[in-house]
Write a protein that holds these residues in place. Structure first.
Motif, PDB file in Angstrom:
ATOM      1  N   GLY B 168       0.703  -1.195   0.112  1.00  0.00           N
ATOM      2  CA  GLY B 168       0.042   0.047   0.220  1.00  0.00           C
ATOM      3  C   GLY B 168       0.798   1.273  -0.097  1.00  0.00           C
ATOM      4  N   ILE B 169       1.907   1.345   0.727  1.00  0.00           N
ATOM      5  CA  ILE B 169       2.783   2.542   0.914  1.00  0.00           C
ATOM      6  C   ILE B 169       4.309   1.687   0.949  1.00  0.00           C
ATOM      7  N   VAL B 170       5.178   2.451  -0.034  1.00  0.00           N
ATOM      8  CA  VAL B 170       6.480   1.919  -0.125  1.00  0.00           C
ATOM      9  C   VAL B 170       7.303   3.307   0.054  1.00  0.00           C
ATOM     10  N   GLY B 171       8.407   2.792   0.591  1.00  0.00           N
ATOM     11  CA  GLY B 171       9.486   4.114   0.670  1.00  0.00           C
ATOM     12  C   GLY B 171      10.960   3.521   0.609  1.00  0.00           C
ATOM     13  N   ARG B 172      11.809   4.341   0.081  1.00  0.00           N
ATOM     14  CA  ARG B 172      13.275   4.281   0.086  1.00  0.00           C
ATOM     15  C   ARG B 172      13.923   5.504   0.150  1.00  0.00           C
ATOM     16  N   ASP B 173      14.597   5.694   1.277  1.00  0.00           N
ATOM     17  CA  ASP B 173      15.050   7.103   1.638  1.00  0.00           C
ATOM     18  C   ASP B 173      14.097   7.920   1.581  1.00  0.00           C
ATOM     19  N   HIS B 174      14.077   9.059   0.715  1.00  0.00           N
ATOM     20  CA  HIS B 174      13.027  10.057   0.330  1.00  0.00           C
ATOM     21  C   HIS B 174      12.054   9.954  -0.727  1.00  0.00           C
ATOM     22  N   VAL B 175      12.111   8.768  -1.444  1.00  0.00           N
ATOM     23  CA  VAL B 175      11.217   8.484  -2.495  1.00  0.00           C
ATOM     24  C   VAL B 175      10.075   7.315  -1.828  1.00  0.00           C
ATOM     25  N   PHE B 176       8.789   7.854  -1.962  1.00  0.00           N
ATOM     26  CA  PHE B 176       7.595   7.285  -1.451  1.00  0.00           C
ATOM     27  C   PHE B 176       6.474   6.785  -2.561  1.00  0.00           C
ATOM     28  N   GLY B 177       5.749   6.018  -2.188  1.00  0.00           N
ATOM     29  CA  GLY B 177       4.764   5.444  -3.322  1.00  0.00           C
ATOM     30  C   GLY B 177       3.787   4.798  -2.366  1.00  0.00           C
ATOM     31  N   ILE B 178       2.499   5.633  -2.928  1.00  0.00           N
ATOM     32  CA  ILE B 178       1.248   5.263  -2.104  1.00  0.00           C
ATOM     33  C   ILE B 178       0.148   4.552  -3.157  1.00  0.00           C
ATOM     34  N   GLN B 179      -0.244   3.280  -3.162  1.00  0.00           N
ATOM     35  CA  GLN B 179      -1.064   2.774  -4.125  1.00  0.00           C
ATOM     36  C   GLN B 179      -2.539   3.182  -4.166  1.00  0.00           C
ATOM     37  N   PHE B 180      -2.940   3.510  -2.930  1.00  0.00           N
ATOM     38  CA  PHE B 180      -4.264   3.732  -2.797  1.00  0.00           C
ATOM     39  C   PHE B 180      -4.416   5.337  -2.980  1.00  0.00           C
ATOM     40  N   HIS B 181      -5.750   5.766  -3.008  1.00  0.00           N
ATOM     41  CA  HIS B 181      -5.921   7.297  -3.152  1.00  0.00           C
ATOM     42  C   HIS B 181      -5.979   8.107  -1.735  1.00  0.00           C
ATOM     43  N   PRO B 182      -4.702   8.561  -1.370  1.00  0.00           N
ATOM     44  CA  PRO B 182      -4.889   9.353  -0.117  1.00  0.00           C
ATOM     45  C   PRO B 182      -5.701  10.755  -0.147  1.00  0.00           C
ATOM     46  N   GLU B 183      -6.026  11.054  -1.393  1.00  0.00           N
ATOM     47  CA  GLU B 183      -6.855  12.295  -1.633  1.00  0.00           C
ATOM     48  C   GLU B 183      -8.327  11.699  -1.537  1.00  0.00           C
ATOM     49  N   LYS B 184      -8.690  10.384  -1.546  1.00  0.00           N
ATOM     50  CA  LYS B 184     -10.040  10.189  -1.384  1.00  0.00           C
ATOM     51  C   LYS B 184     -10.124   9.271  -0.110  1.00  0.00           C
ATOM     52  N   SER B 185      -9.181   9.437   0.816  1.00  0.00           N
ATOM     53  CA  SER B 185      -9.297   8.481   2.028  1.00  0.00           C
ATOM     54  C   SER B 185      -9.587   9.355   3.125  1.00  0.00           C
ATOM     55  N   SER B 186     -10.419  10.315   3.146  1.00  0.00           N
ATOM     56  CA  SER B 186     -10.703  11.108   4.238  1.00  0.00           C
ATOM     57  C   SER B 186      -9.462  11.516   5.089  1.00  0.00           C
ATOM     58  N   ARG B 187      -9.918  11.348   6.457  1.00  0.00           N
ATOM     59  CA  ARG B 187      -8.880  11.842   7.416  1.00  0.00           C
ATOM     60  C   ARG B 187      -7.520  11.151   7.183  1.00  0.00           C
ATOM     61  N   VAL B 188      -7.344   9.892   7.078  1.00  0.00           N
ATOM     62  CA  VAL B 188      -6.206   8.965   7.122  1.00  0.00           C
ATOM     63  C   VAL B 188      -5.400   9.199   5.888  1.00  0.00           C
ATOM     64  N   GLY B 189      -6.008   9.617   4.724  1.00  0.00           N
ATOM     65  CA  GLY B 189      -5.263  10.094   3.708  1.00  0.00           C
ATOM     66  C   GLY B 189      -4.742  11.409   3.826  1.00  0.00           C
ATOM     67  N   LEU B 190      -5.412  12.187   4.284  1.00  0.00           N
ATOM     68  CA  LEU B 190      -5.104  13.676   4.615  1.00  0.00           C
ATOM     69  C   LEU B 190      -3.911  13.640   5.304  1.00  0.00           C
ATOM     70  N   THR B 191      -3.951  12.678   6.264  1.00  0.00           N
ATOM     71  CA  THR B 191      -2.822  12.706   7.424  1.00  0.00           C
ATOM     72  C   THR B 191      -1.692  12.382   6.608  1.00  0.00           C
TER      73      THR B 191
END
Lengths: 253, 206
Positions: B168-191
């Motif tokens: 769902g979320i990946v990260g290596r150093d300062h490069v991150f990826g989010i597979q789901f839609h944080p902009e549509k995930s209400s409070r958790v996504g906005l966090t």
């Protein structure tokens, strides 16, 4: 675990929510779809469906503005339905910020619209709304169009499968036998459609109390439950419905 | 300033508005030089992997992305944007990706409903500043038909379960990826987005 979704739906005419929504007491906010959408997000709604029942061109422009404002202020997915006739209409709504569009009569009259919409914008944003009514002679649920006024002779089960084959991402299934009756979703109809397609089915029509959602998620095998007046008139809230379902072991956000 | 890369892959409005609601200083751009000058970069997008890479190539955006990452600036790919971070994808034939994180993108396979669509819960697998305020079991909104398979499992920050483990979320150093839609995930996504904005503000090399 993937949850079952609770989806409030509201009708919009000339930019205002059609039915009076009792829990928004401020006169000005009561009819504003964006204010209502924000309240539902706050209550834990998983998605929203905004149905444009305006017939005029001015109304269409107003609707696009509402879609823009909703997308700016509401951070859950929402579907916009009503008045979509061609691929260009889909494009306009998606550009305004809708996550999905829902088509009903236009899809029956021109099924290519499903194919083209899915090809161009992806299945995830194409919802086909099917209004079904039990037909004794057919011994099947028949697809109704033009808000239930016109019968088509089409089997709803077959039509649902065709929609899937054409690339629809979800089916919004309304039982015209149950709609407005408030004595529960049509469980048999919902289950039959849900079992014959491999895309999510949103059940609609007939929700009158919390237990109806439990029934449609278990017996009816629906992926989501949609309702309007039960939420608008404060008979219950999205929060209460979700709490009730969670207590009974249904997977709920 | 955070640059949101506009490369003709879907509507960026929702991502833009979600960040705006957090008070982020933003620019939506298709200009590689604007991207190079940004303090942080977001690569959103929906659509086909091959088309996306082709668009980025034609814009001259690939080298700009490489420069930003080499400069240690926070970089976030969302949805298709996350898949593009990886080495390659199967979608509509084999296509090479940005290769910022080693791994492959493949289609879901099995006897279940595809796309994976709806709210599903996160299992946090590693600590990261991106996850501040996010808890195990928090629900987020997913819509996707392809999954990433990182070579190194250490890049996994959060996963969910959909007929198997789904990153769902990946990260290596300062490069991150989010597979789901944080902009549509209400409070958790906005966090999550707020945490990313915070990293950009502080210039954190997370």
């Amino acid at each position: 675990m993937l949850t079952k979704r609770i989806i409030p739906c509201f009708d919009i005419k000339n930019g205002r929510v059609v039915k009076n929504v009792s829990f928004l007491t401020n006169e000005r906010d009561a009819g504003d779809p964006v204010e209502l959408a924000k309240v539902y997000e706050e209550q834990g709604a998983d998605e929203l469906v905004l149905l444009d029942i305006t017939a005029t061109n001015e109304g269409r422009a107003t609707m696009l503005d509402i879609v823009r404002r909703t997308a700016d202020q509401v951070f859950i997915p929402f579907t916009v339905g009503g008045g979509i006739k061609e691929v260009e209409d889909i494009r306009e709504l998606l550009l305004a910020g809708a996550d999905k569009v829902s088509m009903n009569t236009a899809a029956v009259k021109n099924p290519q619209l499903i194919t083209d919409g899915a090809k161009r914008y992806g299945s995830q944003c194409i919802v086909v709304a099917i209004d079904g009514k039990w037909n004794v002679e057919m011994q099947d649920w028949e697809v109704m169009i033009n808000a239930g006024k016109v019968s088509t002779g089409l089997s709803a089960l077959k039509w649902a499968r065709e929609c899937e084959d054409r690339g629809a991402g979800e089916i919004l299934l309304t039982s015209f036998d149950q709609d407005g009756q408030k004595n529960g979703f049509d469980l048999d109809f919902t289950r039959r459609v849900s079992e014959s397609v491999r895309i999510p089915v949103i059940a609609s029509g007939g929700a009158g109390e919390k237990s109806h959602f439990y029934d449609v998620f278990t017996t009816g095998k629906a992926d989501a439950g949609l309702a309007a007046s039960i939420f608008h008139f404060k008979e219950t809230t999205v929060t209460e419905v979700k709490k009730y379902l969670k207590e009974r072991g249904v997977s709920i956000r | 300033m955070i640059a949101i890369i506009d490369y003709g892959m879907g509507n960026l409005r929702s991502v833009e508005k979600a960040l705006e609601s957090l008070g982020a200083d933003l620019v939506v751009t298709s200009d590689p030089d604007v991207v190079r000058q940004a303090a942080g970069v977001i690569l959103p997008g929906v659509g086909a992997f091959g088309d996306a890479m082709e668009n980025l190539r034609q814009q001259g955006m690939i080298s700009a992305i490489q420069d930003v990452v080499a400069a240690g600036k926070p970089f976030l790919g969302i949805c298709l944007g996350m898949q593009l971070l990886f080495t390659s994808s199967d979608e509509h034939g084999f296509n090479e990706g940005l290769n910022l994180i080693e791994g492959h993108v493949r289609r879901f396979q099995g006897d279940f409903k595809i796309p994976h669509i709806g709210w599903n819960d996160l299992t946090l697998t590693r600590e990261s500043a991106l996850l501040d305020g996010v808890q195990n079991g928090d629900y987020v909104y997913w819509v996707h038909s392809l999954v990433v398979e990182p070579v190194d499992r250490d890049v996994l920050l959060a996963t969910t379960d959909y007929y198997g483990e789904v990153p769902g979320i990946v990260g290596r150093d300062h490069v991150f990826g989010i597979q789901f839609h944080p902009e549509k995930s209400s409070r958790v996504g906005l966090t999550l987005l707020r945490n990313f904005v915070g990293m950009v503000r502080e210039g954190v090399r997370a």
